[in-house]
Scaffold this active site. Structure first.
Site, PDB file in Angstrom:
ATOM      1  N   ASP A  55       1.186  -1.027  -0.146  1.00 38.25           N
ATOM      2  CA  ASP A  55       0.047   0.324  -0.188  1.00 38.25           C
ATOM      3  C   ASP A  55       1.301   1.265  -0.447  1.00 38.25           C
ATOM      4  O   ASP A  55       1.952   0.953  -0.087  1.00 38.25           O
ATOM      5  CB  ASP A  55      -0.594   0.096   0.959  1.00 38.25           C
ATOM      6  CG  ASP A  55      -2.259   0.461   1.067  1.00 38.25           C
ATOM      7  OD1 ASP A  55      -2.046   0.781   0.278  1.00 38.25           O
ATOM      8  OD2 ASP A  55      -3.083   0.648   1.480  1.00 38.25           O
ATOM      9  N   HIS A  77     -10.722   1.566   5.716  1.00 34.84           N
ATOM     10  CA  HIS A  77     -11.772   2.065   5.831  1.00 34.84           C
ATOM     11  C   HIS A  77     -12.806   2.320   7.191  1.00 34.84           C
ATOM     12  O   HIS A  77     -12.527   1.764   8.362  1.00 34.84           O
ATOM     13  CB  HIS A  77     -13.251   1.018   5.052  1.00 34.84           C
ATOM     14  CG  HIS A  77     -12.907   1.034   3.679  1.00 34.84           C
ATOM     15  ND1 HIS A  77     -12.960   1.712   2.809  1.00 34.84           N
ATOM     16  CD2 HIS A  77     -12.720  -0.830   3.706  1.00 34.84           C
ATOM     17  CE1 HIS A  77     -12.552   1.297   1.839  1.00 34.84           C
ATOM     18  NE2 HIS A  77     -12.017  -0.508   1.772  1.00 34.84           N
ATOM     19  N   ALA A 125       6.004 -17.183   7.948  1.00 32.16           N
ATOM     20  CA  ALA A 125       4.222 -17.067   7.187  1.00 32.16           C
ATOM     21  C   ALA A 125       3.508 -16.882   7.678  1.00 32.16           C
ATOM     22  O   ALA A 125       3.000 -17.739   8.746  1.00 32.16           O
ATOM     23  CB  ALA A 125       4.870 -18.114   6.884  1.00 32.16           C
ATOM     24  N   THR A 130      -0.361  -6.881  13.968  1.00 31.77           N
ATOM     25  CA  THR A 130      -1.258  -5.945  14.208  1.00 31.77           C
ATOM     26  C   THR A 130       0.194  -4.428  14.765  1.00 31.77           C
ATOM     27  O   THR A 130      -0.467  -3.734  15.472  1.00 31.77           O
ATOM     28  CB  THR A 130      -2.521  -6.750  15.039  1.00 31.77           C
ATOM     29  OG1 THR A 130      -1.841  -6.859  15.915  1.00 31.77           O
ATOM     30  CG2 THR A 130      -2.397  -7.475  14.096  1.00 31.77           C
ATOM     31  N   LYS A 131       1.165  -5.249  15.582  1.00 32.24           N
ATOM     32  CA  LYS A 131       1.626  -3.935  16.750  1.00 32.24           C
ATOM     33  C   LYS A 131       3.106  -4.264  16.503  1.00 32.24           C
ATOM     34  O   LYS A 131       4.082  -5.437  15.403  1.00 32.24           O
ATOM     35  CB  LYS A 131       1.683  -4.818  18.206  1.00 32.24           C
ATOM     36  CG  LYS A 131       0.195  -4.556  18.831  1.00 32.24           C
ATOM     37  CD  LYS A 131       0.538  -5.301  20.221  1.00 32.24           C
ATOM     38  CE  LYS A 131      -1.511  -4.760  20.457  1.00 32.24           C
ATOM     39  NZ  LYS A 131      -1.531  -5.541  22.012  1.00 32.24           N
ATOM     40  N   ARG A 148      10.783 -15.873  20.091  1.00 32.11           N
ATOM     41  CA  ARG A 148      12.009 -15.498  20.939  1.00 32.11           C
ATOM     42  C   ARG A 148      13.014 -13.845  19.958  1.00 32.11           C
ATOM     43  O   ARG A 148      12.292 -13.821  19.613  1.00 32.11           O
ATOM     44  CB  ARG A 148      12.704 -16.849  20.564  1.00 32.11           C
ATOM     45  CG  ARG A 148      12.819 -17.059  19.089  1.00 32.11           C
ATOM     46  CD  ARG A 148      14.115 -18.723  19.147  1.00 32.11           C
ATOM     47  NE  ARG A 148      14.267 -19.085  17.694  1.00 32.11           N
ATOM     48  CZ  ARG A 148      14.903 -18.712  16.939  1.00 32.11           C
ATOM     49  NH1 ARG A 148      16.015 -18.551  17.709  1.00 32.11           N
ATOM     50  NH2 ARG A 148      14.727 -19.266  15.722  1.00 32.11           N
TER      51      ARG A 148
END
Length: 156
Positions: A55, A77, A125, A130-131, A148
């Site tokens: 993106d 969105h 994989a 998200t953080k 680890r």
């Protein structure tokens, strides 16, 4: 010249003219998608995996390896108003993604808006990041969690 080398050279030639910045030795595999690419920054010797979707507002460091089907999403969105269809609520503000140097991003990883992945990190994989991921960490899962540090055999 083998056809894959020609393809790498051709795609490198094109992205050097499209991306905001593009280092030397960059490899862009087949069917990678990055829109107009004008806000993408890619370091030296980085590899963008086949069929990946990158993106806007993404920075990829030097020596990054990326498997196929990786998705990096910097926007989204709005959806908070229940009495208005989501497709009429517009977009949320873009949050840039930063991938450090010497990072390995495995096949089908999804990187969400605003995430920073530190230098030397490995993302397993299928993970959904998200953080932020600290440097030299190995992270896996959905959502991705550090299990680890690189060079460490025992869990973190």
């Amino acid at each position: 010249m083998p056809s894959w080398k020609f393809g790498y050279a051709l795609r490198r030639f094109l992205v050097k003219r499209i991306f905001a910045s593009c280092g030397d030795g960059v490899i862009v595999k087949q069917r990678a998608y990055f829109g107009d690419g004008r806000t993408l920054r890619v370091g030296h010797r980085a590899q963008i995996g086949g069929n990946s979707r990158i993106d806007h507002d993404v920075t990829i460091g030097n020596d990054v390896l990326m498997g196929p089907d990786v998705v990096m999403i910097s926007g989204g969105h709005a959806f908070e108003t229940p009495d208005l269809p989501i497709n009429q609520q517009g977009s949320i503000e873009r949050r840039p993604i930063v991938i450090g140097n010497d990072v390995w991003i495995g096949t089908r990883v999804i990187v969400m808006p605003g995430v920073e992945i530190g230098d030397g990190a490995v993302i397993g994989a299928g993970s959904i990041v998200t953080k932020n991921i600290p440097p030299y960490s190995v992270a896996i899962g959905a959502p991705a969690k550090v299990i680890r540090r690189r060079g460490q055999r025992d869990p973190a």
